[in-house]
Design a protein around this motif. Structure first.
Motif, PDB file in Angstrom:
ATOM      1  N   GLU A  34      -3.684 -74.532   8.147  1.00  0.00           N
ATOM      2  CA  GLU A  34      -3.281 -74.395   6.844  1.00  0.00           C
ATOM      3  C   GLU A  34      -2.558 -73.092   6.619  1.00  0.00           C
ATOM      4  O   GLU A  34      -2.910 -72.135   7.314  1.00  0.00           O
ATOM      5  CB  GLU A  34      -4.735 -74.169   5.988  1.00  0.00           C
ATOM      6  CG  GLU A  34      -4.580 -74.294   4.492  1.00  0.00           C
ATOM      7  CD  GLU A  34      -6.016 -74.311   3.952  1.00  0.00           C
ATOM      8  OE1 GLU A  34      -6.455 -75.322   3.821  1.00  0.00           O
ATOM      9  OE2 GLU A  34      -6.531 -73.161   3.832  1.00  0.00           O
ATOM     10  N   GLU A  36      -1.571 -70.477   3.359  1.00  0.00           N
ATOM     11  CA  GLU A  36      -1.618 -70.063   1.804  1.00  0.00           C
ATOM     12  C   GLU A  36      -0.679 -69.004   1.851  1.00  0.00           C
ATOM     13  O   GLU A  36      -0.589 -67.716   2.395  1.00  0.00           O
ATOM     14  CB  GLU A  36      -2.936 -69.588   1.579  1.00  0.00           C
ATOM     15  CG  GLU A  36      -3.980 -70.935   1.270  1.00  0.00           C
ATOM     16  CD  GLU A  36      -5.285 -70.472   0.818  1.00  0.00           C
ATOM     17  OE1 GLU A  36      -5.406 -69.227   0.374  1.00  0.00           O
ATOM     18  OE2 GLU A  36      -5.926 -71.216   0.761  1.00  0.00           O
ATOM     19  N   TYR A  37       0.169 -69.125   0.581  1.00  0.00           N
ATOM     20  CA  TYR A  37       1.097 -67.730   0.232  1.00  0.00           C
ATOM     21  C   TYR A  37       0.700 -67.558  -1.244  1.00  0.00           C
ATOM     22  O   TYR A  37       0.554 -68.243  -2.202  1.00  0.00           O
ATOM     23  CB  TYR A  37       2.638 -68.444   0.286  1.00  0.00           C
ATOM     24  CG  TYR A  37       3.601 -67.326  -0.160  1.00  0.00           C
ATOM     25  CD1 TYR A  37       4.096 -66.539   0.449  1.00  0.00           C
ATOM     26  CD2 TYR A  37       3.969 -67.590  -1.793  1.00  0.00           C
ATOM     27  CE1 TYR A  37       5.083 -65.548  -0.128  1.00  0.00           C
ATOM     28  CE2 TYR A  37       4.682 -66.764  -2.190  1.00  0.00           C
ATOM     29  CZ  TYR A  37       5.449 -65.629  -1.378  1.00  0.00           C
ATOM     30  OH  TYR A  37       6.464 -65.016  -1.885  1.00  0.00           O
ATOM     31  N   THR A 105      -8.157 -66.761  11.780  1.00  0.00           N
ATOM     32  CA  THR A 105      -7.097 -66.380  10.689  1.00  0.00           C
ATOM     33  C   THR A 105      -6.318 -65.324  10.751  1.00  0.00           C
ATOM     34  O   THR A 105      -6.745 -64.464  11.038  1.00  0.00           O
ATOM     35  CB  THR A 105      -7.992 -66.087   9.103  1.00  0.00           C
ATOM     36  OG1 THR A 105      -8.692 -67.333   8.910  1.00  0.00           O
ATOM     37  CG2 THR A 105      -6.893 -65.980   7.852  1.00  0.00           C
ATOM     38  N   THR A 443      -1.097 -69.134  -5.789  1.00  0.00           N
ATOM     39  CA  THR A 443      -1.487 -69.656  -4.481  1.00  0.00           C
ATOM     40  C   THR A 443      -0.652 -70.801  -4.277  1.00  0.00           C
ATOM     41  O   THR A 443      -1.299 -72.020  -4.736  1.00  0.00           O
ATOM     42  CB  THR A 443      -2.792 -69.509  -4.105  1.00  0.00           C
ATOM     43  OG1 THR A 443      -3.683 -68.057  -4.603  1.00  0.00           O
ATOM     44  CG2 THR A 443      -3.202 -69.968  -2.914  1.00  0.00           C
ATOM     45  N   HIS A 444       0.205 -70.903  -3.211  1.00  0.00           N
ATOM     46  CA  HIS A 444       0.806 -72.006  -2.764  1.00  0.00           C
ATOM     47  C   HIS A 444       0.150 -72.426  -1.339  1.00  0.00           C
ATOM     48  O   HIS A 444      -0.017 -71.527  -0.437  1.00  0.00           O
ATOM     49  CB  HIS A 444       2.247 -71.988  -2.404  1.00  0.00           C
ATOM     50  CG  HIS A 444       3.073 -71.589  -3.770  1.00  0.00           C
ATOM     51  ND1 HIS A 444       2.920 -72.406  -4.817  1.00  0.00           N
ATOM     52  CD2 HIS A 444       4.051 -70.527  -4.032  1.00  0.00           C
ATOM     53  CE1 HIS A 444       3.842 -71.791  -5.486  1.00  0.00           C
ATOM     54  NE2 HIS A 444       4.562 -70.661  -5.193  1.00  0.00           N
ATOM     55  N   LYS A 445      -0.583 -73.468  -1.450  1.00  0.00           N
ATOM     56  CA  LYS A 445      -1.530 -74.036  -0.195  1.00  0.00           C
ATOM     57  C   LYS A 445      -0.593 -75.049   0.456  1.00  0.00           C
ATOM     58  O   LYS A 445      -0.527 -76.323  -0.081  1.00  0.00           O
ATOM     59  CB  LYS A 445      -2.918 -74.313  -0.754  1.00  0.00           C
ATOM     60  CG  LYS A 445      -3.848 -74.642   0.388  1.00  0.00           C
ATOM     61  CD  LYS A 445      -5.210 -74.974  -0.099  1.00  0.00           C
ATOM     62  CE  LYS A 445      -6.154 -75.228   1.002  1.00  0.00           C
ATOM     63  NZ  LYS A 445      -7.565 -75.453   0.770  1.00  0.00           N
ATOM     64  N   TYR A 446      -0.271 -74.738   1.752  1.00  0.00           N
ATOM     65  CA  TYR A 446       0.365 -75.796   2.354  1.00  0.00           C
ATOM     66  C   TYR A 446      -0.781 -76.457   3.581  1.00  0.00           C
ATOM     67  O   TYR A 446      -1.129 -75.645   4.366  1.00  0.00           O
ATOM     68  CB  TYR A 446       1.481 -75.348   3.137  1.00  0.00           C
ATOM     69  CG  TYR A 446       2.646 -74.566   2.289  1.00  0.00           C
ATOM     70  CD1 TYR A 446       3.517 -75.429   1.651  1.00  0.00           C
ATOM     71  CD2 TYR A 446       2.439 -73.295   1.929  1.00  0.00           C
ATOM     72  CE1 TYR A 446       4.434 -74.806   0.757  1.00  0.00           C
ATOM     73  CE2 TYR A 446       3.589 -72.740   1.162  1.00  0.00           C
ATOM     74  CZ  TYR A 446       4.385 -73.525   0.669  1.00  0.00           C
ATOM     75  OH  TYR A 446       5.491 -73.025  -0.253  1.00  0.00           O
ATOM     76  N   ASP A 447      -0.894 -77.674   3.750  1.00  0.00           N
ATOM     77  CA  ASP A 447      -1.666 -78.316   4.608  1.00  0.00           C
ATOM     78  C   ASP A 447      -1.054 -79.258   5.600  1.00  0.00           C
ATOM     79  O   ASP A 447      -0.815 -80.431   5.004  1.00  0.00           O
ATOM     80  CB  ASP A 447      -2.965 -78.858   3.814  1.00  0.00           C
ATOM     81  CG  ASP A 447      -3.950 -79.479   4.992  1.00  0.00           C
ATOM     82  OD1 ASP A 447      -3.755 -79.325   6.181  1.00  0.00           O
ATOM     83  OD2 ASP A 447      -5.034 -79.846   4.522  1.00  0.00           O
ATOM     84  N   SER A 458      -0.393 -75.996  -5.493  1.00  0.00           N
ATOM     85  CA  SER A 458      -0.134 -75.042  -5.939  1.00  0.00           C
ATOM     86  C   SER A 458      -1.384 -74.377  -7.109  1.00  0.00           C
ATOM     87  O   SER A 458      -1.529 -75.341  -7.950  1.00  0.00           O
ATOM     88  CB  SER A 458       1.092 -74.614  -6.989  1.00  0.00           C
ATOM     89  OG  SER A 458       2.414 -74.701  -5.870  1.00  0.00           O
ATOM     90  N   THR A 459      -2.117 -73.421  -6.657  1.00  0.00           N
ATOM     91  CA  THR A 459      -3.076 -73.021  -8.058  1.00  0.00           C
ATOM     92  C   THR A 459      -2.648 -71.844  -8.566  1.00  0.00           C
ATOM     93  O   THR A 459      -2.081 -70.900  -8.114  1.00  0.00           O
ATOM     94  CB  THR A 459      -4.369 -72.462  -6.972  1.00  0.00           C
ATOM     95  OG1 THR A 459      -4.847 -73.652  -6.387  1.00  0.00           O
ATOM     96  CG2 THR A 459      -5.550 -72.009  -8.131  1.00  0.00           C
TER      97      THR A 459
END
Length: 478
Positions: A34, A36-37, A105, A443-447, A458-459
């Motif tokens: 995962e 997150e940016y 992490t 928060t861009h979450k790439y999985d 994106s949150t």
């Protein structure tokens, strides 16, 4: 061009970690679980978090000691050209080992954030805050960033002598002291308070300095809230120069409404994080403050009252422009009594050697006032109230990933009415909470491990200063 079937599809095309002082790198995309940016309008740097399931001994073989460059390339359904991030490793955390496999992490951060920790400023700085900040960011003697810098000038000039202070700390101080170049000020002896010795002061203040994938940004709160027709809108905030996406509206699903619409603009989840906190607002002086100024060069003592309701109409707002919805009925009464008291020393003479008084105020009768005056009367209470006002309504939403959205952008949100069906039949949408919001954090979450093409969400943590919408009367104002 990748063939994506869903609005949340994502492909991790490259994830290189470079060894110190070498062109040698390792592609770790196959062990990334995962990524997150994160961007925020209160952060001068971007942050990344990478969850790694490592069976190849990456930490020892590269090895990772901190400071390694990371280059990430991602293809998504929301971007035609792909996304590229460049950061550095600053932390390894949460490491758990079982047999020969480790999970941990990697903390990523802008290279400028590490540069800031080892650079100190110890020379006099003077001029407009915009110019000082640009020098601190771009000059090789300080941060030395090659990224784009978008900004607008402050109304006031300043001069300071840093004492071995980090560049970003100086910038944070200047942002709070800066005032929109289009702000209106007024001081008056007329006041609605019982103490007739108190005078009245009006105005707005406060800037944000933050980093996004587009570069560094320095803009007034009012500029970020202003719409295209507002006189407070900065000319430098436009689609071509700044790259902000406009005209997009994100909607919650309402039964069958929206079926067939572009799924990329659907709100998957919405949560109101904060709306009403009277005690905190009163203690911080959101509605009204009394400021006692003492000029130790002249012995002059003055008391001023700042009420945000007196300056509200001269600010830019994301909700109803003509609504005092920020102040519920009870607070209107309470705002007539300052809830925060501040004592401030003033000295206009610090940067002046002239025989004339340095004070820029008309009542002091100077023919040659200094441009480096002590401007605390024009920004102290105003900035505190403006920052607090902007956080009047906080909303977090989760949407299909859109990597083009950045912190500091504005978006339109359309939320389903939470009233019973019978009450909501005439108006299915929540008109009080729907409307324009400023993106406080994204928060861009790439999985890459979910499904056949991975998942990308994106949150957005949103904020705004008033309820309702510009074209409708807010119920909070009735």
């Amino acid at each position: 061009m990748d063939n994506f079937s869903s609005s949340t599809d994502v492909k991790l095309k490259n994830f290189q970690i470079f060894k110190h002082g070498s062109d040698r790198s390792i592609d770790i995309r196959k062990i990334v679980v995962e990524f997150e940016y994160i961007e925020s309008i209160v952060n001068p740097f971007v942050v990344g978090l990478v969850t790694v399931a490592d069976s190849a001994g990456l930490i020892g073989s590269l090895p990772i000691k901190g400071g390694e460059k990371a280059v990430i390339e991602i293809s998504t359904n929301s971007s035609d050209v792909g996304i590229k991030y460049e950061m550095v490793v600053w932390k390894v955390a949460n490491r758990y080992a079982q047999q020969k496999k480790q999970t941990y992490t990697l903390g990523l951060i802008s290279a400028e954030a590490l540069e800031n920790e080892v650079k100190r400023v110890n020379v006099m700085m003077e001029g407009n805050p915009e110019g000082i900040i640009k020098k601190l960011v771009k000059d090789k003697a300080y941060i030395g960033s090659e990224k784009n810098f978008f900004s607008e000038p402050s109304l006031l000039e300043t001069k300071l002598i840093p004492t071995k202070t980090r560049p970003f700390d100086i910038i944070a101080e200047l942002a709070a002291k800066s005032v929109s170049p289009k702000a209106k000020f007024e001081t008056s002896s007329n006041t609605s308070n019982n103490n007739k010795s108190e005078q009245q002061i009006k105005g707005s203040g406060g800037f944000f300095f933050w980093e996004t994938k587009r570069g560094y940004n320095f803009f007034a709160v009012d500029s970020l809230c202003a719409d295209e027709k507002s006189p407070l809108k900065s000319d430098r905030l436009n689609t071509e120069a700044w790259g902000q996406e406009k005209g997009k509206e994100y909607q919650e699903r309402l039964g069958n409404i929206g079926d067939g619409a572009d799924d990329r603009f659907t709100i998957k989840k919405s949560v109101f994080e904060s709306e009403v906190d009277m005690l905190s607002s009163l203690r911080l002086g959101k509605y009204s403050s009394l400021i006692a100024f003492f000029n130790h060069s002249t012995g002059q003592y003055e008391e001023y009252v700042y009420k945000i309701k007196d300056s509200y109409d001269n600010m830019a707002h994301l909700g109803g422009q003509n609504s005092l919805s920020l102040i519920p009925v009870k607070d209107v009464e309470l705002s007539d009594y300052p809830s925060r008291m501040m004592s401030i020393y003033l000295d206009h003479e610090t940067w002046s050697n002239d025989w004339e008084p340095a004070s820029p105020e008309t009542k002091d009768g100077s023919d040659k006032p200094t441009k480096f005056a002590d401007w605390q009367k024009y920004y102290m209470a105003q900035s505190i109230a403006r920052y607090k006002l902007l956080a009047n309504q906080k909303l977090a939403i989760v949407i299909p990933g859109n990597a083009e959205i950045c912190a500091g952008d504005r978006i339109n949100v359309k939320l389903v009415s939470k009233l019973p069906d019978e009450d909501a039949k005439d108006e299915p949408w929540d008109t009080e909470s729907s409307g324009q919001y400023l993106i406080h954090e994204v928060t861009h979450k790439y999985d890459p491990t979910s499904g056949s093409n991975g998942e990308f969400y994106s949150t957005l943590r949103l904020m705004r200063d008033s309820y309702g919408q510009k074209d409708k009367v807010s119920k909070h104002n009735q």
